[in-house]
Design a protein around this motif. Structure first.
Motif, mmCIF file in Angstrom:
data_model
loop_
_atom_site.group_PDB
_atom_site.id
_atom_site.type_symbol
_atom_site.label_atom_id
_atom_site.label_comp_id
_atom_site.label_asym_id
_atom_site.label_seq_id
_atom_site.Cartn_x
_atom_site.Cartn_y
_atom_site.Cartn_z
ATOM 1 N N HIS A 75 -0.493 17.868 8.769
ATOM 2 C CA HIS A 75 -0.142 16.454 8.572
ATOM 3 C C HIS A 75 -0.267 16.073 7.091
ATOM 4 O O HIS A 75 0.637 15.475 6.515
ATOM 5 C CB HIS A 75 -1.044 15.558 9.422
ATOM 6 C CG HIS A 75 -0.550 15.396 10.827
ATOM 7 N ND1 HIS A 75 -0.539 16.427 11.729
ATOM 8 C CD2 HIS A 75 -0.021 14.329 11.485
ATOM 9 C CE1 HIS A 75 -0.023 15.990 12.872
ATOM 10 N NE2 HIS A 75 0.282 14.727 12.754
ATOM 11 N N ASN B 65 5.710 18.877 9.820
ATOM 12 C CA ASN B 65 4.557 19.596 10.384
ATOM 13 C C ASN B 65 4.966 20.971 10.889
ATOM 14 O O ASN B 65 4.261 21.964 10.695
ATOM 15 C CB ASN B 65 3.953 18.807 11.559
ATOM 16 C CG ASN B 65 3.329 17.499 11.124
ATOM 17 O OD1 ASN B 65 3.173 17.249 9.940
ATOM 18 N ND2 ASN B 65 2.976 16.660 12.088
ATOM 19 N N HIS C 190 8.625 13.383 10.272
ATOM 20 C CA HIS C 190 7.213 13.778 10.337
ATOM 21 C C HIS C 190 6.965 15.070 11.141
ATOM 22 O O HIS C 190 6.322 16.011 10.664
ATOM 23 C CB HIS C 190 6.424 12.604 10.925
ATOM 24 C CG HIS C 190 5.017 12.897 11.255
ATOM 25 N ND1 HIS C 190 4.111 13.321 10.309
ATOM 26 C CD2 HIS C 190 4.340 12.850 12.440
ATOM 27 C CE1 HIS C 190 2.935 13.514 10.898
ATOM 28 N NE2 HIS C 190 3.052 13.235 12.190
ATOM 29 N N ASP D 288 5.941 17.046 16.726
ATOM 30 C CA ASP D 288 4.755 16.282 16.303
ATOM 31 C C ASP D 288 3.676 16.399 17.387
ATOM 32 O O ASP D 288 2.499 16.633 17.083
ATOM 33 C CB ASP D 288 5.134 14.813 16.071
ATOM 34 C CG ASP D 288 4.016 13.996 15.454
ATOM 35 O OD1 ASP D 288 3.170 14.581 14.749
ATOM 36 O OD2 ASP D 288 3.996 12.764 15.667
ATOM 37 N N HIS E 54 -0.138 17.973 17.065
ATOM 38 C CA HIS E 54 -1.398 17.308 17.449
ATOM 39 C C HIS E 54 -2.221 18.204 18.353
ATOM 40 O O HIS E 54 -3.451 18.312 18.202
ATOM 41 C CB HIS E 54 -1.111 15.981 18.166
ATOM 42 C CG HIS E 54 -0.385 15.004 17.299
ATOM 43 N ND1 HIS E 54 0.390 13.991 17.797
ATOM 44 C CD2 HIS E 54 -0.306 14.903 15.943
ATOM 45 C CE1 HIS E 54 0.916 13.311 16.797
ATOM 46 N NE2 HIS E 54 0.507 13.851 15.663
HETATM 47 FE FE LIG Z 1 1.582 13.364 13.806
#
Ligand SMILES: [Fe+2]
Length: 369
Positions: A256, A274, A270, A188, A192
């Motif tokens: 996302h 991604n 999550h 994650d 980002h």
């Molecule tokens: Fe995230």
């Protein structure tokens, strides 16, 4: 070049820094809503609660946050915060307790129900939020985002008022994370850094965070795939923090948005969602981001970013095909794609704007054909 840059959070980073919590929060009052998950983090939260009580704070525990927190959980937290008239909200845990704490603080501070605050800049004011992350991935400790689940869909609350007043990032708290959580949260952080770097809303300021974060990610994450030593934990915590600082202004991206239905409907963590999507998304976006694509490849030590990400997924035990997804009715795939293209926040920051068919094609890459 016109840039608006706002970074209100105070960050304290390093080994043992969690002990600074009592002295750092005195300025915000005496009564604390302590928010945490139900599992292992609640043990740490209880310990922290005891320390706070010894230091004269009144502690109201709310250790009910589930992964991908629901609006119902947030409502229960709001009720408790109102009944107890707390002065601040402290979150201990991963992204879920942090995002829940932000939403509770926003609702109580704005005297509004959650539904009225969803979306961008609807929050009038919020109780002070203090974040103590115990995973290294979400970067939520320094961002203006709270991501919640409502009716099997991810919804977001975006406001600078909910950026934590204080983030205490103590990498020692991540030492015991199991491998799967390190992978899910670490990837994650990578998403980002990369999505923020490629974002249409990026700036030289956010790019500086992203490029530095990718270096910390490479060292920390690759080290943690082999051993759990502190220096790698510290590096991944720094990468996560820098990822949060990147997306706070640059925003995360379509990986996302495409990943959210996989999490909400199939329970895919999550970061893993991604990670599965990023190679397909960046391959499709490549023509629009070519300079940064090459820069990111170089920093991560890959000859080609997408090939490198596929290899990284393999090293992380992430299959390129999502089990159970191949049987998903076409109608559902179309609905997920519609959800993505209707998500203005992510579409606005996308370096190349997809239509529904482009998104459907990316979902198909995760199915057996
Ligand atoms: Fe995230």
């Amino acid at each position: 070049m016109n840039i608006i840059y706002q970074m209100p959070a105070k960050v304290i980073f390093g080994k043992g820094t969690v002990t600074l919590l009592p002295q750092e929060i005195k300025q915000y009052g005496e009564k604390v809503l302590l928010v945490s998950g139900k599992g292992k983090t609640s043990i740490l939260a209880k310990e922290i609660g005891k320390v706070l009580e010894t230091d004269g704070f009144q502690v109201v525990p709310f250790f009910q946050v589930e992964p991908n927190p629901s609006i119902e959980t947030v409502r229960a937290g709001i009720l408790l915060a109102l009944q107890e008239k707390v002065d601040m909200v402290i979150a201990i845990g991963g992204g879920s307790p942090l995002d829940t704490a932000k939403a509770i603080a926003a609702s109580v501070g704005s005297d509004s129900i959650m539904e009225e605050l969803l979306g961008i800049n609807k929050v009038k004011t919020a109780l002070p939020v203090i974040a103590v992350p115990t995973t290294s991935g979400t970067g939520s400790e320094v961002t203006k985002y709270s991501i919640l689940t409502m009716n099997h869909k991810k919804v977001s609350l975006v406001s600078t008022h909910i950026v934590p007043k204080l983030a205490i990032v103590d990498p020692e708290l991540t030492l015991d994370l199991p491998r799967n959580v390190t992978i899910d949260t670490g990837l994650d952080a990578l998403s980002h850094l990369l999505e923020g770097f490629f974002s249409r809303s990026s700036s030289p300021i956010s790019d500086a965070y992203a490029k530095e974060g990718l270096k910390w990610f490479k060292y920390g994450y690759e080290g943690l795939l082999v051993t759990g030593d502190y220096q790698y934990r510290e590096s991944l915590s720094m990468a996560s923090l820098l990822g949060g600082l990147t997306i706070n202004t640059a925003s995360s991206g379509l990986a996302h948005a495409i990943g959210y239905p996989l999490t909400s409907n199939f329970g895919v963590p999550h970061g893993k969602a991604n990670a599965m999507i990023m190679p397909h998304l960046f391959f499709w976006q490549k023509s629009e981001i070519i300079k940064k694509y090459k820069e990111a490849s170089e920093i991560l030590g890959y000859s080609d970013l997408c090939e490198g990400l596929i290899a990284l997924n393999h090293m992380s035990d992430i299959e390129p095909i999502m089990s159970g997804f191949s049987d998903t009715p076409e109608e559902n795939i179309i609905n997920y794609a519609e959800e993505v293209v209707n998500n203005q926040r992510f579409m606005m920051s996308a370096p190349k704007t997809p239509n529904k068919e482009d998104i459907i094609n990316m979902y198909r890459k995760l199915q057996w054909k």
